[in-house]
Write a protein that holds these residues in place. Structure first.
Motif, PDB file in Angstrom:
ATOM      1  N   TRP A   5       0.807  -1.216   0.000  1.00  0.00           N
ATOM      2  CA  TRP A   5       0.000   0.000   0.000  1.00  0.00           C
ATOM      3  C   TRP A   5       0.845   1.273   0.000  1.00  0.00           C
ATOM      4  N   ALA A   6       2.087   1.186   0.390  1.00  0.00           N
ATOM      5  CA  ALA A   6       2.945   2.374   0.435  1.00  0.00           C
ATOM      6  C   ALA A   6       3.049   3.059  -0.933  1.00  0.00           C
ATOM      7  N   PRO A   7       3.326   2.316  -2.033  1.00  0.00           N
ATOM      8  CA  PRO A   7       3.373   2.995  -3.337  1.00  0.00           C
ATOM      9  C   PRO A   7       2.008   3.555  -3.753  1.00  0.00           C
ATOM     10  N   LEU A   8       0.933   2.873  -3.348  1.00  0.00           N
ATOM     11  CA  LEU A   8      -0.405   3.375  -3.661  1.00  0.00           C
ATOM     12  C   LEU A   8      -0.652   4.693  -2.931  1.00  0.00           C
ATOM     13  N   VAL A  53     -12.019   8.250   6.340  1.00  0.00           N
ATOM     14  CA  VAL A  53     -12.016   9.713   6.207  1.00  0.00           C
ATOM     15  C   VAL A  53     -10.718  10.274   6.775  1.00  0.00           C
ATOM     16  N   ALA A  54     -10.295   9.764   7.926  1.00  0.00           N
ATOM     17  CA  ALA A  54      -9.049  10.240   8.530  1.00  0.00           C
ATOM     18  C   ALA A  54      -7.852   9.924   7.641  1.00  0.00           C
ATOM     19  N   ILE A  55      -7.824   8.728   7.083  1.00  0.00           N
ATOM     20  CA  ILE A  55      -6.727   8.350   6.184  1.00  0.00           C
ATOM     21  C   ILE A  55      -6.697   9.288   4.983  1.00  0.00           C
ATOM     22  N   HIS A  56      -7.849   9.542   4.416  1.00  0.00           N
ATOM     23  CA  HIS A  56      -7.921  10.405   3.237  1.00  0.00           C
ATOM     24  C   HIS A  56      -7.511  11.850   3.571  1.00  0.00           C
ATOM     25  N   THR A  57      -8.020  12.377   4.654  1.00  0.00           N
ATOM     26  CA  THR A  57      -7.727  13.779   4.977  1.00  0.00           C
ATOM     27  C   THR A  57      -6.320  13.978   5.536  1.00  0.00           C
ATOM     28  N   LYS A  58      -5.748  12.930   6.123  1.00  0.00           N
ATOM     29  CA  LYS A  58      -4.399  13.034   6.713  1.00  0.00           C
ATOM     30  C   LYS A  58      -3.329  12.406   5.827  1.00  0.00           C
ATOM     31  N   ARG A  59      -3.680  12.050   4.597  1.00  0.00           N
ATOM     32  CA  ARG A  59      -2.706  11.369   3.743  1.00  0.00           C
ATOM     33  C   ARG A  59      -1.444  12.195   3.524  1.00  0.00           C
ATOM     34  N   HIS A  60      -1.556  13.514   3.605  1.00  0.00           N
ATOM     35  CA  HIS A  60      -0.375  14.363   3.426  1.00  0.00           C
ATOM     36  C   HIS A  60       0.654  14.182   4.543  1.00  0.00           C
ATOM     37  N   THR A  61       0.236  13.590   5.674  1.00  0.00           N
ATOM     38  CA  THR A  61       1.164  13.391   6.786  1.00  0.00           C
ATOM     39  C   THR A  61       1.994  12.117   6.633  1.00  0.00           C
ATOM     40  N   TYR A  62       1.609  11.266   5.690  1.00  0.00           N
ATOM     41  CA  TYR A  62       2.381  10.031   5.481  1.00  0.00           C
ATOM     42  C   TYR A  62       3.680  10.352   4.747  1.00  0.00           C
ATOM     43  N   ASP A  63       4.793   9.845   5.273  1.00  0.00           N
ATOM     44  CA  ASP A  63       6.106  10.027   4.655  1.00  0.00           C
ATOM     45  C   ASP A  63       6.425   8.762   3.860  1.00  0.00           C
ATOM     46  N   PRO A  64       6.438   8.846   2.515  1.00  0.00           N
ATOM     47  CA  PRO A  64       6.679   7.663   1.681  1.00  0.00           C
ATOM     48  C   PRO A  64       8.023   6.975   1.927  1.00  0.00           C
ATOM     49  N   SER A  65       8.948   7.635   2.595  1.00  0.00           N
ATOM     50  CA  SER A  65      10.231   6.991   2.888  1.00  0.00           C
ATOM     51  C   SER A  65      10.140   6.093   4.127  1.00  0.00           C
ATOM     52  N   PRO A  67       7.786   3.159   6.565  1.00  0.00           N
ATOM     53  CA  PRO A  67       6.804   2.071   6.372  1.00  0.00           C
ATOM     54  C   PRO A  67       5.368   2.588   6.515  1.00  0.00           C
ATOM     55  N   PHE A  68       4.477   2.012   5.733  1.00  0.00           N
ATOM     56  CA  PHE A  68       3.079   2.427   5.730  1.00  0.00           C
ATOM     57  C   PHE A  68       2.307   1.826   6.907  1.00  0.00           C
ATOM     58  N   LEU A  72      -0.741   3.543   9.200  1.00  0.00           N
ATOM     59  CA  LEU A  72      -2.116   3.045   9.089  1.00  0.00           C
ATOM     60  C   LEU A  72      -2.625   2.541  10.444  1.00  0.00           C
ATOM     61  N   ALA A  73      -1.798   1.748  11.123  1.00  0.00           N
ATOM     62  CA  ALA A  73      -2.200   1.187  12.420  1.00  0.00           C
ATOM     63  C   ALA A  73      -2.471   2.280  13.450  1.00  0.00           C
ATOM     64  N   ALA A  74      -1.700   3.352  13.406  1.00  0.00           N
ATOM     65  CA  ALA A  74      -1.911   4.449  14.360  1.00  0.00           C
ATOM     66  C   ALA A  74      -3.271   5.099  14.134  1.00  0.00           C
ATOM     67  N   ILE A  75      -3.623   5.358  12.887  1.00  0.00           N
ATOM     68  CA  ILE A  75      -4.928   5.958  12.603  1.00  0.00           C
ATOM     69  C   ILE A  75      -6.052   5.010  13.025  1.00  0.00           C
ATOM     70  N   ALA A  76      -5.928   3.732  12.672  1.00  0.00           N
ATOM     71  CA  ALA A  76      -6.962   2.757  13.046  1.00  0.00           C
ATOM     72  C   ALA A  76      -7.105   2.693  14.560  1.00  0.00           C
ATOM     73  N   ARG A  77      -5.990   2.704  15.264  1.00  0.00           N
ATOM     74  CA  ARG A  77      -6.033   2.628  16.734  1.00  0.00           C
ATOM     75  C   ARG A  77      -6.688   3.868  17.335  1.00  0.00           C
ATOM     76  N   TYR A  78      -6.330   5.043  16.840  1.00  0.00           N
ATOM     77  CA  TYR A  78      -6.929   6.278  17.371  1.00  0.00           C
ATOM     78  C   TYR A  78      -8.443   6.281  17.157  1.00  0.00           C
ATOM     79  N   LYS A  79      -8.893   5.825  16.006  1.00  0.00           N
ATOM     80  CA  LYS A  79     -10.335   5.785  15.735  1.00  0.00           C
ATOM     81  C   LYS A  79     -11.015   4.725  16.592  1.00  0.00           C
ATOM     82  N   TRP A  80     -10.319   3.636  16.878  1.00  0.00           N
ATOM     83  CA  TRP A  80     -10.844   2.600  17.767  1.00  0.00           C
ATOM     84  C   TRP A  80     -11.021   3.172  19.177  1.00  0.00           C
TER      85      TRP A  80
END
Length: 183
Positions: A5-8, A53-65, A67-68, A72-80
């Motif tokens: 998913w990182a390249p995506l 929604v959080a993944i989509h709106t916060k996608r700019h915070t992901y650093d492609p260099s 690991p994805f 992802l797990a941090a966002i899922a955990r915060y929403k949980w």
């Protein structure tokens, strides 16, 4: 799979809407599995949607260099955690049909049913939060001890202790109430 998913995500960040849609569809399936083990089924769709929604709106915070998966797990955990907090403040307790009350507690008409639900909610509210949470999950919503431990962050032994002590406390309260109203 998350490494795929990182390249995506990088393409999504670059504005590729086709890849963005594909990524969100794949993440939806992963999030459904993630939350299915952690939340009541009635909260599953909303939790998945909130995370997407959080993944989509916060996608700019992901650093492609980097690991994805951890991102992802941090966002899922915060929403949980947000969902768990909402369970604490939710004021109605629905008893699913498959977890019906014992026959001695079954009531006949709607007014009595509503009163019973209110009394049960108020009784459970008198417990310590950790006891109330695991009683709701295990005894009212049908979670296993292990599932309740995962949802609440308690050990399985502590879940068992909290259920035992909470039910004991409820029993004492009900006995005291019945004793106060004997004729």
């Amino acid at each position: 799979m998350a490494d795929d998913w990182a390249p995506l995500m990088a393409a999504s960040q670059a504005g590729d809407t086709v890849v963005d849609r594909r990524l969100l569809d794949e993440l939806r399936r992963w999030l459904e599995r993630y939350y299915r083990r952690r939340l009541p089924s009635s909260m599953l769709d909303d939790a998945v949607q909130d995370a997407l929604v959080a993944i989509h709106t916060k996608r700019h915070t992901y650093d492609p260099s980097k690991p994805f998966s951890p991102w992802l797990a941090a966002i899922a955990r915060y929403k949980w955690i947000d969902r768990l907090r909402s369970m604490r403040t939710h004021h109605t307790e629905m008893l699913p049909e498959e977890h019906a009350l014992p026959e001695a507690m079954v009531v006949g008409d709607a007014a009595t049913s509503i009163l019973s639900a209110v009394v049960l909610r108020d009784l459970i509210a008198t417990l310590k939060p950790a006891q109330a949470a695991v009683i709701r999950l295990v005894k009212l919503q049908g979670f296993s001890i292990e599932e309740a431990a995962t949802v609440t962050g308690q050990s399985t032994a502590l879940v068992k202790v909290n259920i035992h002590r909470g039910l004991g406390r409820l029993s004492e309260k009900v006995k005291g109430y019945a004793g106060d109203h004997d004729d």
